[in-house]
Design a protein around this motif. Structure first.
Motif, short mmCIF file in Angstrom:
data_model
loop_
_atom_site.label_atom_id
_atom_site.label_comp_id
_atom_site.label_asym_id
_atom_site.label_seq_id
_atom_site.Cartn_x
_atom_site.Cartn_y
_atom_site.Cartn_z
N TYR A 142 0.88 -1.15 0.00
CA TYR A 142 0.00 0.00 0.00
C TYR A 142 0.93 1.21 0.00
CZ TYR A 142 -4.20 -2.74 1.11
OH TYR A 142 -5.27 -3.61 1.06
N HIS A 143 0.79 2.09 -0.95
CA HIS A 143 1.78 3.15 -1.15
C HIS A 143 1.96 4.06 0.05
CE1 HIS A 143 1.97 1.79 -5.21
NE2 HIS A 143 0.84 2.33 -5.60
N ASP A 144 0.92 4.19 0.89
CA ASP A 144 0.99 5.15 2.00
C ASP A 144 1.20 4.49 3.36
OD1 ASP A 144 -1.45 3.92 2.31
OD2 ASP A 144 -2.60 5.78 2.51
N ASN A 145 1.55 3.20 3.37
CA ASN A 145 1.64 2.48 4.64
C ASN A 145 3.09 2.48 5.16
OD1 ASN A 145 1.99 0.02 6.44
ND2 ASN A 145 -0.24 0.02 6.17
N SER A 146 3.31 3.06 6.31
CA SER A 146 4.66 3.22 6.85
C SER A 146 5.32 1.88 7.20
CB SER A 146 4.63 4.12 8.09
OG SER A 146 3.76 3.61 9.09
N HIS A 169 6.69 -0.04 4.08
CA HIS A 169 7.93 0.53 3.56
C HIS A 169 9.12 0.17 4.45
CE1 HIS A 169 5.93 2.58 0.36
NE2 HIS A 169 5.15 3.27 1.18
N TRP A 178 7.56 10.43 -7.10
CA TRP A 178 6.30 10.47 -6.37
C TRP A 178 6.44 11.40 -5.17
CZ3 TRP A 178 3.31 5.20 -5.99
CH2 TRP A 178 3.12 4.70 -7.30
N ASN A 238 5.76 10.92 -2.17
CA ASN A 238 6.29 10.25 -0.97
C ASN A 238 7.63 9.58 -1.25
OD1 ASN A 238 4.85 8.41 -2.65
ND2 ASN A 238 4.71 6.92 -0.96
N ASP A 265 9.61 7.16 1.49
CA ASP A 265 9.26 5.76 1.27
C ASP A 265 10.14 5.01 0.27
OD1 ASP A 265 7.23 6.29 3.03
OD2 ASP A 265 5.71 6.57 1.49
N LYS A 292 -0.02 6.55 8.26
CA LYS A 292 0.14 6.67 6.82
C LYS A 292 1.18 7.74 6.51
CE LYS A 292 -3.15 3.67 6.04
NZ LYS A 292 -3.37 3.20 7.41
N THR A 293 1.90 7.55 5.41
CA THR A 293 2.99 8.47 5.09
C THR A 293 2.51 9.70 4.34
OG1 THR A 293 3.50 7.20 3.08
CG2 THR A 293 4.72 6.64 5.08
N TYR A 294 1.28 9.67 3.84
CA TYR A 294 0.70 10.86 3.21
C TYR A 294 -0.80 10.73 3.18
CZ TYR A 294 0.31 8.08 -1.13
OH TYR A 294 0.02 7.12 -2.07
#
Length: 285
Positions: free
Chosen positions: A56-60, A63, A114, A116, A120, A283-285
């Motif tokens: 998931y692109h925004d999951n800390s 990453h 991107w 993030n 990330d 979330k990272t963003y």
């Protein structure tokens, strides 16, 4: 007997309190829904040709685990890294950054990074730079995926030879009956026809193409992509098997749940390993 029962009650109470206080952020499962260890993931990943790490692109947490797995694999073998988040026509700038020929600021201004990237993906790229590992920009330039979404795959035939070098060889195979593409159509209510699945397919095919093009003997390719691009052994996985059927692949899918003690039934068979992360994770963003 009463003493035994009393002691048992105390044991159960303290054990429950211990579990409640033992906060964990993630749990790995096999595709059959059985709990798996990080050690097992590391062992099976090290024995593969390609690892597809779906995120998931925004999951800390995902990453963080991508970087940790990459570091641990690097202690065992040489790696080639690659990512959906970098597009093929930016490979030159990426190579320049990896070789120290341009600064991070110059890389930022010349590549379509991107929002993030810094939090990330930069740690992964910098690790490759430190270890002198190749890092492959595997994704199709987004403008060409947009062309497919608007006008279909046929539109790509109009591209120049140089532009075609940044995408999978044409014509690509496309199976609209794959469940993942069918789901995309159903989510749109069928209004957009097959344009969105085709735009997804050209991304999947291109990423698979550049993975295959950059395989090295005795080296593991670790690829980072949105989990939908490799869930259910479709997407990139499907194209990799079409391009090079003998490849040994390990897929990791990411899901978020409130309960980490068991895998939801609908997530079974989504990947070789399913990474379940607490849904409340930052979330990272």
């Amino acid at each position: 007997m009463k003493k035994i029962n009393l002691l048992l009650c105390f044991f159960l109470v303290f054990q429950t309190i211990g579990w409640a206080q033992n906060k964990i952020a993630y749990q790995l499962f096999t595709k059959e829904g059985k709990k798996a260890t990080y050690k097992k993931l590391l062992k099976e990943a090290a024995a593969a040709d390609v690892v597809l790490f779906g995120e998931y692109h925004d999951n800390s947490v995902v990453h963080w685990l991508q970087l940790e797995l990459t570091k641990d694999l690097a202690e065992k073998m040489k790696l080639v890294l690659g990512a959906e988040m970098l597009e093929a026509d930016n490979q030159k700038q990426l190579n320049q950054y990896l070789k120290g020929e341009i600064t991070q600021k110059q890389f930022d201004s010349t590549a379509r990074l991107w929002k993030n990237y810094k939090t990330d993906y930069k740690p992964l790229v910098d690790f490759a730079k430190e270890k002198k590992f190749p890092f492959v920009a595997t994704n199709i330039p987004r403008r060409y995926a947009s062309m497919v979404f608007k006008n279909g795959l046929e539109e790509l035939e109009k591209l120049s030879a140089e532009e075609k070098s940044w995408i999978a060889p044409l014509p690509i195979l496309f199976d609209i009956n794959l469940p993942g593409y069918q789901n995309m159509m159903s989510m749109q209510g069928g209004h957009a026809g097959d344009k969105m699945p085709k735009a997804q397919a050209i991304k999947d095919a291109t990423m698979a193409h550049f993975i295959v093009q950059n395989l090295q003997s005795g080296t593991l390719f670790v690829h980072y992509n949105g989990t939908y691009h490799s869930d259910n052994f479709e997407g990139i996985n499907w194209y990799l098997k079409k391009y090079k059927s003998e490849l040994k692949l390990i897929t990791i899918a990411t899901v978020e749940q409130k309960d980490l003690s068991k895998l939801s039934k609908e997530e079974y068979n989504k990947a070789d390993f399913i990474l379940v992360i607490d849904e409340d994770v930052t979330k990272t963003y």
